[in-house]
Design a protein around this motif. Structure first.
Motif, PDB file in Angstrom:
ATOM      1  N   THR A 146      38.600  45.686  34.092  1.00 43.50           N
ATOM      2  CA  THR A 146      37.314  46.216  34.637  1.00 43.50           C
ATOM      3  C   THR A 146      37.744  47.383  35.620  1.00 43.50           C
ATOM      4  OG1 THR A 146      37.802  44.868  36.609  1.00 43.50           O
ATOM      5  CG2 THR A 146      36.619  43.703  34.654  1.00 43.50           C
ATOM      6  N   LEU A 149      39.183  46.493  38.937  1.00 46.46           N
ATOM      7  CA  LEU A 149      40.570  46.154  38.787  1.00 46.46           C
ATOM      8  C   LEU A 149      41.503  47.630  38.651  1.00 46.46           C
ATOM      9  CD1 LEU A 149      40.762  42.621  37.056  1.00 46.46           C
ATOM     10  CD2 LEU A 149      41.604  43.426  39.549  1.00 46.46           C
ATOM     11  N   ASP A 161      44.260  39.308  42.133  1.00 46.86           N
ATOM     12  CA  ASP A 161      42.827  39.563  41.666  1.00 46.86           C
ATOM     13  C   ASP A 161      42.875  39.519  40.186  1.00 46.86           C
ATOM     14  OD1 ASP A 161      42.271  39.475  44.241  1.00 46.86           O
ATOM     15  OD2 ASP A 161      41.425  41.683  44.338  1.00 46.86           O
ATOM     16  N   ALA A 162      43.769  39.904  39.443  1.00 45.15           N
ATOM     17  CA  ALA A 162      43.593  40.138  37.968  1.00 45.15           C
ATOM     18  C   ALA A 162      43.798  38.453  37.513  1.00 45.15           C
ATOM     19  CB  ALA A 162      44.885  40.908  37.351  1.00 45.15           C
ATOM     20  N   LYS A 164      42.974  35.845  39.439  1.00 43.54           N
ATOM     21  CA  LYS A 164      41.824  35.235  39.571  1.00 43.54           C
ATOM     22  C   LYS A 164      40.564  35.671  38.531  1.00 43.54           C
ATOM     23  CE  LYS A 164      42.659  35.095  44.688  1.00 43.54           C
ATOM     24  NZ  LYS A 164      42.535  35.744  45.751  1.00 43.54           N
ATOM     25  N   HIS A 165      40.600  36.761  38.052  1.00 43.13           N
ATOM     26  CA  HIS A 165      39.695  37.159  37.133  1.00 43.13           C
ATOM     27  C   HIS A 165      39.858  36.364  35.646  1.00 43.13           C
ATOM     28  CE1 HIS A 165      37.512  40.112  34.518  1.00 43.13           C
ATOM     29  NE2 HIS A 165      38.642  40.270  33.762  1.00 43.13           N
ATOM     30  N   GLU A 171      44.227  30.775  38.450  1.00 42.70           N
ATOM     31  CA  GLU A 171      43.910  31.265  39.693  1.00 42.70           C
ATOM     32  C   GLU A 171      44.941  30.586  40.792  1.00 42.70           C
ATOM     33  OE1 GLU A 171      39.844  31.471  41.792  1.00 42.70           O
ATOM     34  OE2 GLU A 171      39.147  30.757  39.879  1.00 42.70           O
TER      35      GLU A 171
END
Length: 183
Positions: A146, A149, A161-162, A164-165, A171
């Motif tokens: 994205t 990111l 964050d990746a 979590k994505h 996660e």
């Protein structure tokens, strides 16, 4: 998991020990039978753009370690295909390369937002079949990239964050220790 291709994120699994890729996220720009290449998104390089190139004294912009291949080259990702000629679309809204001088001039005159362009020294590359082998060994998790990111404002958070994505059990992996034996 998605199949690797342009615009795929390669997220290092939490226990990957390769010092070049430990806890990294690589943005793949190309993936073919002959090989693959991309850029590590979350490892800042120790020098800024003005320190690496002549005549850019006022451009103290961060540079990221794109990977261990051809550490004498500068690459860039951006969101300005109509302003920077010669760009290659990797994913909708994310472009690789183009005319470097034009990009620099656009930065100098304030025509582009420096948060929407990212510079890399070197790149990450895999020979024929190499990346597919690493994926079979579960060295990498894959996700669709994205803009958020790829152009993340806090590069120290990209890996977490990746994960979590990806959601679900991934996660939890964001909080795994680097060496579980030290836990």
């Amino acid at each position: 998991m998605i199949k690797p291709g342009p615009g795929t994120l390669l997220i290092a699994e939490p226990f990957l020990k390769d010092p070049n890729f430990m806890r990294t996220v690589v943005f793949l720009c190309d993936h073919q039978d002959e090989g693959s290449f991309g850029f590590v998104l979350n490892r800042a390089y120790e020098h800024t753009l003005n320190e690496l190139m002549n005549n850019l004294d006022e451009l103290k912009l961060p540079v990221f370690y794109g990977g261990p291949v051809q550490m004498d080259t500068i690459h860039f990702l951006h969101q300005y295909p109509t302003l920077i000629p010669g760009s290659f679309q990797v994913l909708d809204g994310i472009y690789w390369g183009g005319d470097f001088e034009t990009a620099i001039n656009l930065i100098r005159d304030g025509s582009i937002d420096v948060a929407k362009i990212r510079f890399f020294i070197g790149y990450s590359g895999w020979g024929s079949g190499q990346l597919n082998d690493e994926l079979k060994e579960n060295s990498w998790l894959t996700a669709e990239a994205t803009k958020k990111l790829v152009f993340h404002r806090n590069t120290d958070e990209i890996w977490k964050d990746a994960l979590k994505h990806l959601g679900g059990d991934y996660e939890m992996m964001a909080n795994f220790p680097i060496d579980p034996q030290l836990n």
